[in-house]
Structures are given as structure tokens and as C-alpha cells.
Write a protein that holds these residues in place. Structure first.
Motif, PDB file in Angstrom:
ATOM      1  N   THR A   2       0.847  -1.185   0.000  1.00 53.78           N
ATOM      2  CA  THR A   2       0.000   0.000   0.000  1.00 53.78           C
ATOM      3  C   THR A   2       0.884   1.237   0.000  1.00 53.78           C
ATOM      4  O   THR A   2       2.011   1.214   0.479  1.00 53.78           O
ATOM      5  N   SER A   3       0.347   2.324  -0.546  1.00 53.99           N
ATOM      6  CA  SER A   3       1.126   3.556  -0.693  1.00 53.99           C
ATOM      7  C   SER A   3       0.615   4.652   0.232  1.00 53.99           C
ATOM      8  O   SER A   3      -0.495   4.570   0.765  1.00 53.99           O
ATOM      9  N   GLY A   4       1.433   5.674   0.388  1.00 49.88           N
ATOM     10  CA  GLY A   4       1.036   6.805   1.214  1.00 49.88           C
ATOM     11  C   GLY A   4       2.017   7.952   1.097  1.00 49.88           C
ATOM     12  O   GLY A   4       2.947   7.921   0.286  1.00 49.88           O
ATOM     13  N   TYR A   5       1.802   8.949   1.931  1.00 51.96           N
ATOM     14  CA  TYR A   5       2.522  10.220   1.875  1.00 51.96           C
ATOM     15  C   TYR A   5       3.229  10.424   3.209  1.00 51.96           C
ATOM     16  O   TYR A   5       2.587  10.569   4.242  1.00 51.96           O
ATOM     17  N   LEU A   6       4.560  10.387   3.177  1.00 53.19           N
ATOM     18  CA  LEU A   6       5.385  10.518   4.380  1.00 53.19           C
ATOM     19  C   LEU A   6       5.996  11.922   4.417  1.00 53.19           C
ATOM     20  O   LEU A   6       6.629  12.350   3.460  1.00 53.19           O
ATOM     21  N   VAL A   7       5.783  12.612   5.540  1.00 53.03           N
ATOM     22  CA  VAL A   7       6.283  13.987   5.679  1.00 53.03           C
ATOM     23  C   VAL A   7       7.041  14.103   6.996  1.00 53.03           C
ATOM     24  O   VAL A   7       6.569  13.650   8.045  1.00 53.03           O
ATOM     25  N   GLN A   8       8.218  14.720   6.916  1.00 56.56           N
ATOM     26  CA  GLN A   8       9.047  14.910   8.099  1.00 56.56           C
ATOM     27  C   GLN A   8       9.558  16.336   8.155  1.00 56.56           C
ATOM     28  O   GLN A   8       9.643  17.018   7.121  1.00 56.56           O
ATOM     29  N   PRO A   9       9.910  16.822   9.339  1.00 62.21           N
ATOM     30  CA  PRO A   9      10.562  18.132   9.410  1.00 62.21           C
ATOM     31  C   PRO A   9      11.875  18.095   8.634  1.00 62.21           C
ATOM     32  O   PRO A   9      12.610  17.105   8.701  1.00 62.21           O
ATOM     33  N   ALA A  10      12.167  19.144   7.915  1.00 62.18           N
ATOM     34  CA  ALA A  10      13.372  19.161   7.070  1.00 62.18           C
ATOM     35  C   ALA A  10      14.650  19.110   7.905  1.00 62.18           C
ATOM     36  O   ALA A  10      15.641  18.520   7.482  1.00 62.18           O
ATOM     37  N   ASN A  11      14.608  19.708   9.075  1.00 68.24           N
ATOM     38  CA  ASN A  11      15.810  19.769   9.911  1.00 68.24           C
ATOM     39  C   ASN A  11      15.601  19.009  11.219  1.00 68.24           C
ATOM     40  O   ASN A  11      15.906  19.509  12.298  1.00 68.24           O
ATOM     41  N   ALA A  12      15.073  17.803  11.088  1.00 70.77           N
ATOM     42  CA  ALA A  12      14.788  16.994  12.278  1.00 70.77           C
ATOM     43  C   ALA A  12      16.068  16.660  13.034  1.00 70.77           C
ATOM     44  O   ALA A  12      17.097  16.355  12.427  1.00 70.77           O
ATOM     45  N   LYS A  13      15.998  16.742  14.349  1.00 70.28           N
ATOM     46  CA  LYS A  13      17.134  16.392  15.198  1.00 70.28           C
ATOM     47  C   LYS A  13      16.724  15.199  16.076  1.00 70.28           C
ATOM     48  O   LYS A  13      15.825  15.300  16.886  1.00 70.28           O
ATOM     49  N   ALA A  29       4.874  12.454  10.057  1.00 71.19           N
ATOM     50  CA  ALA A  29       3.476  12.184   9.733  1.00 71.19           C
ATOM     51  C   ALA A  29       3.388  11.286   8.509  1.00 71.19           C
ATOM     52  O   ALA A  29       4.130  11.470   7.534  1.00 71.19           O
ATOM     53  N   PHE A  30       2.469  10.334   8.563  1.00 70.32           N
ATOM     54  CA  PHE A  30       2.259   9.449   7.421  1.00 70.32           C
ATOM     55  C   PHE A  30       0.773   9.307   7.160  1.00 70.32           C
ATOM     56  O   PHE A  30       0.000   8.961   8.057  1.00 70.32           O
ATOM     57  N   ALA A  31       0.382   9.581   5.915  1.00 66.56           N
ATOM     58  CA  ALA A  31      -1.013   9.458   5.501  1.00 66.56           C
ATOM     59  C   ALA A  31      -1.134   8.348   4.464  1.00 66.56           C
ATOM     60  O   ALA A  31      -0.784   8.542   3.299  1.00 66.56           O
ATOM     61  N   PRO A  32      -1.588   7.163   4.857  1.00 70.21           N
ATOM     62  CA  PRO A  32      -1.761   6.068   3.894  1.00 70.21           C
ATOM     63  C   PRO A  32      -2.965   6.317   2.998  1.00 70.21           C
ATOM     64  O   PRO A  32      -3.915   7.013   3.390  1.00 70.21           O
ATOM     65  N   ASP A  82      -2.230  17.937   3.257  1.00 66.65           N
ATOM     66  CA  ASP A  82      -1.926  19.186   3.944  1.00 66.65           C
ATOM     67  C   ASP A  82      -1.923  18.986   5.460  1.00 66.65           C
ATOM     68  O   ASP A  82      -1.080  19.542   6.174  1.00 66.65           O
ATOM     69  N   ILE A  83      -2.852  18.168   5.961  1.00 67.06           N
ATOM     70  CA  ILE A  83      -2.873  17.855   7.396  1.00 67.06           C
ATOM     71  C   ILE A  83      -1.556  17.202   7.803  1.00 67.06           C
ATOM     72  O   ILE A  83      -0.976  17.524   8.848  1.00 67.06           O
ATOM     73  N   ALA A  84      -1.059  16.275   6.984  1.00 65.76           N
ATOM     74  CA  ALA A  84       0.219  15.618   7.281  1.00 65.76           C
ATOM     75  C   ALA A  84       1.352  16.649   7.316  1.00 65.76           C
ATOM     76  O   ALA A  84       2.232  16.585   8.187  1.00 65.76           O
ATOM     77  N   ARG A  85       1.315  17.589   6.385  1.00 62.67           N
ATOM     78  CA  ARG A  85       2.366  18.626   6.370  1.00 62.67           C
ATOM     79  C   ARG A  85       2.273  19.522   7.606  1.00 62.67           C
ATOM     80  O   ARG A  85       3.296  19.943   8.161  1.00 62.67           O
ATOM     81  N   ARG A  86       1.064  19.819   8.050  1.00 57.49           N
ATOM     82  CA  ARG A  86       0.899  20.634   9.259  1.00 57.49           C
ATOM     83  C   ARG A  86       1.529  19.937  10.461  1.00 57.49           C
ATOM     84  O   ARG A  86       2.129  20.584  11.325  1.00 57.49           O
ATOM     85  N   LEU A  87       1.379  18.626  10.536  1.00 57.94           N
ATOM     86  CA  LEU A  87       1.986  17.874  11.632  1.00 57.94           C
ATOM     87  C   LEU A  87       3.509  17.888  11.553  1.00 57.94           C
ATOM     88  O   LEU A  87       4.197  17.974  12.568  1.00 57.94           O
ATOM     89  N   ALA A  88       4.043  17.812  10.336  1.00 54.43           N
ATOM     90  CA  ALA A  88       5.498  17.859  10.174  1.00 54.43           C
ATOM     91  C   ALA A  88       6.049  19.222  10.606  1.00 54.43           C
ATOM     92  O   ALA A  88       7.102  19.296  11.245  1.00 54.43           O
ATOM     93  N   VAL A  89       5.328  20.282  10.286  1.00 52.66           N
ATOM     94  CA  VAL A  89       5.740  21.621  10.715  1.00 52.66           C
ATOM     95  C   VAL A  89       5.709  21.717  12.243  1.00 52.66           C
ATOM     96  O   VAL A  89       6.495  22.444  12.848  1.00 52.66           O
ATOM     97  N   ALA A  90       4.823  20.943  12.866  1.00 52.34           N
ATOM     98  CA  ALA A  90       4.741  20.901  14.335  1.00 52.34           C
ATOM     99  C   ALA A  90       5.752  19.925  14.944  1.00 52.34           C
ATOM    100  O   ALA A  90       5.665  19.590  16.127  1.00 52.34           O
ATOM    101  N   ALA A 123       5.688   9.894  15.970  1.00 54.99           N
ATOM    102  CA  ALA A 123       5.050   9.727  14.665  1.00 54.99           C
ATOM    103  C   ALA A 123       3.532   9.752  14.797  1.00 54.99           C
ATOM    104  O   ALA A 123       2.971   9.265  15.778  1.00 54.99           O
ATOM    105  N   ILE A 124       2.898  10.328  13.785  1.00 46.30           N
ATOM    106  CA  ILE A 124       1.435  10.405  13.752  1.00 46.30           C
ATOM    107  C   ILE A 124       0.945   9.827  12.428  1.00 46.30           C
ATOM    108  O   ILE A 124       1.393  10.261  11.352  1.00 46.30           O
ATOM    109  N   VAL A 125       0.032   8.868  12.487  1.00 44.60           N
ATOM    110  CA  VAL A 125      -0.600   8.361  11.270  1.00 44.60           C
ATOM    111  C   VAL A 125      -1.891   9.159  11.066  1.00 44.60           C
ATOM    112  O   VAL A 125      -2.633   9.412  12.013  1.00 44.60           O
ATOM    113  N   VAL A 126      -2.107   9.591   9.828  1.00 47.12           N
ATOM    114  CA  VAL A 126      -3.242  10.461   9.476  1.00 47.12           C
ATOM    115  C   VAL A 126      -4.196   9.667   8.584  1.00 47.12           C
ATOM    116  O   VAL A 126      -3.807   9.244   7.485  1.00 47.12           O
ATOM    117  N   ILE A 127      -5.423   9.467   9.051  1.00 48.71           N
ATOM    118  CA  ILE A 127      -6.375   8.639   8.299  1.00 48.71           C
ATOM    119  C   ILE A 127      -7.413   9.525   7.599  1.00 48.71           C
ATOM    120  O   ILE A 127      -8.080  10.340   8.235  1.00 48.71           O
TER     121      ILE A 127
END
Length: 300
Positions: free
Chosen positions: A84-95, A128-131, A116-124, A100-104
Motif C-alpha cells: 500500500t502507498s502513502g505520503y510521508l512527511v518529516q521536518p526538514a531539519n529533524a534532530k 506524519a504518514f497518511a496512507p 496538507d494535514i500531514a504537512r501541518r503535523l510535520a511543521v509541528a 510519529a502520527i498516522v493520518v487517516i
């Protein structure tokens, strides 16, 4: 473009659209039945078009935002649809490792709003992963109406296994701290409740938005704290609240319930007129604080 509001439509039309969204009636029946409420020169067809999502209007974080890095990925789902496929988003400068949050998604598939919800979580500062539950039928087709039709073609039990697999895959990724949260909307809210049942202690927190509730027997299996968000005008979903709360209390579960009075089902979705800005912003702030406390382990 001026954003229309729920108050621009008769409640009867909003109720009909809610039935359409959930597959209770088709487009033609909506237009036929809504025609009697057409006011101010706005035809039933115009109301239908106005109530459909406008993804550009609701985008908060661009896919090219420098604060994030996003990619399309596939993951194994041996009990579901194999892959199955999905959209994985992470902060660009993660330390270091991050929670992790799965977005359904809703019953349309992985549309631009859920991305966009997944991206909002990454900014926070979450991973975030949205399958995409429509992967087995070709994926989200680029249009919500077509997505709803595709959704009805999917094997439901296998799709749920895909979501279970996505949660486990995300939790076990090397970038993950091993702490997992889940957020979902409408159909996805019901899935979050079901994930809380299925995953037990492997889920650290669940935040379902107007999601269908599990049975009392299943509620007893929940280990994760829940933050339950409901719309005030959502009779179909809200009818299940009393029994769910009774089961949560009887089993000493940790939960918080918020009912946003005067709002419609889908009030958090800022791509449609059902969006309620004040309620949506408050619900999202509460959700981030909830995840920071229970998935990150801090109140920052």
C-alpha cells in the motif's frame, strides 16, 4: 475568492449534503431534494458545487515548503492488500528521533487536504504518514467525487488491515521514537477508534474527529488516551456518543470529549463551507497539545 460559510446554506441542505458525503444519496437525489430550498438565486446545482471541496482555498502548508521534506512511499501490508502507498512527511531539519502520527483520510482517499494535514503535523515537529486506502483500486483519482466511487470498490476489512500495517510500519521506522499517535476525520475518525482497539498499548494517543464509535466490548480493549472531537450538528455520529462514553467510563479509560456547538460534520475541513474557523483552530490546538503530552512526552 470569498469563502462561503455553513450559515449561507439552509440546515436542510447541509443535512442532505452530509447524507451525500456518506453515500446515503447520490448527486442527482441531492439536487432534486435540495431544489425546494434554493434561495437568493442560488440553484440546487450551484449549492452542490459550492459545498464541494476547494483544495487551493484550504491549503495551509505548501508541498514545497522548506520546513518539510515529503515523499511518496509504499509499505508492506501482508494481511491487507500486500503493498500500500502513502505520503510521508518529516521536518526538514529533524534532530534525533521524533514521535510519529498516522493520518487517516475521509471516505474519499488520500486527497490534497489530508496531505496538507500531514504537512501541518510535520511543521509541528512530528513525523506524519497518511496512507491511501484506495491504493488497491488505483489510488486517489484526483477528484473527491470519483474518490467516493472508488472507495465503495475497496475491500473494507483489507483496507483496515492496510491502516493497521501503516501504523506499525510508521512506528518502527528508524526516524521514529517509537511513540505513535493517530488522527483521522469522518471515516478516518472511526478508523482511529478502531486502531485504538486493535493496537492496544502500541498506540500512545488517538484523536478522532467526528468518528464512529466502537462497541462496548471493543472499547474495553483500548489502552491509549483519546481526545474525541464532535460537531454540534451531527446527529448520525453523535447518536453513538452516550454508549461510547458509558463504556469508556465503565472501563476506566482516559479520554476527553469536546462537542463544538453550532458546527457541522466536517467543521475542521477548511476546503468546504462546512469549515468553522474558530472551532477548527481550537480543535487543532488541542490536538497538538494532546499529542505533545502523550506522544512526545512534553507539554511544549
Amino acid at each position: 475568492m470569498q469563502r462561503m460559510k455553513a450559515s449561507d446554506f439552509p440546515q436542510e441542505v447541509l443535512n442532505l449534503f452530509d447524507r451525500y458525503v456518506h453515500g446515503g444519496i447520490g448527486r442527482r437525489e441531492f439536487i432534486d431534494r435540495a431544489s425546494k430550498y434554493a434561495v437568493g438565486g442560488m440553484t440546487a446545482t450551484a449549492m452542490f458545487e459550492a459545498l464541494k471541496p476547494n483544495f487551493a482555498l484550504g491549503e495551509q502548508i505548501s508541498a514545497s515548503d522548506s520546513r518539510i521534506k515529503a515523499q511518496e512511499v509504499s509499505y508492506p501490508s501482508p494481511q491487507g492488500n500486500a503493498k500500500t502507498s502513502g505520503y510521508l512527511v518529516q521536518p526538514a531539519n529533524a534532530k534525533g528521533k521524533l514521535p510519529a502520527i498516522v493520518v487517516i483520510h475521509e471516505n474519499r482517499g488520500l486527497n490534497p487536504h489530508i496531505r496538507d494535514i500531514a504537512r501541518r503535523l510535520a511543521v509541528a515537529n512530528f513525523i506524519a504518514f497518511a496512507p491511501d486506502g484506495l491504493t488497491s483500486v488505483g489510488g486517489y483519482p484526483g477528484d473527491d467525487e470519483k474518490g467516493a466511487a472508488k472507495f465503495r470498490e475497496v475491500n473494507g476489512p483489507k483496507m483496515f488491515e492496510d491502516f493497521v500495517a501503516s501504523a506499525k510500519w510508521l512506528k518502527g521506522r528508524p526516524e521514529s521514537s517509537g511513540k505513535l499517535g493517530a488522527v483521522g476525520f469522518c471515516f478516518g475518525g472511526g478508523v482511529v477508534n478502531s486502531l485504538a482497539v486493535r493496537l492496544g498499548p502500541d498506540l500512545s494517543a488517538g484523536a478522532p474527529f467526528y468518528g464512529r464509535q466502537p462497541s462496548a466490548e471493543d472499547t474495553a480493549k483500548i489502552k491509549a488516551p483519546l481526545m474525541l472531537h464532535y460537531a454540534g450538528n451531527d446527529q448520525g455520529i453523535n447518536a453513538g456518543i452516550p454508549a461510547f462514553e458509558e463504556a469508556l467510563k465503565a472501563n476506566n479509560k482516559t479520554y476527553t470529549k469536546y462537542v463544538y456547538e453550532g458546527t457541522q460534520h466536517g467543521f475542521h475541513n477548511d476546503t468546504t463551507p462546512r469549515y468553522d474557523e474558530a472551532a477548527a483552530k481550537l480543535a487543532w490546538q488541542r490536538t497538538l497539545e494532546f499529542f505533545n503530552k502523550n506522544v512526545r512526552g512534553s507539554a511544549t
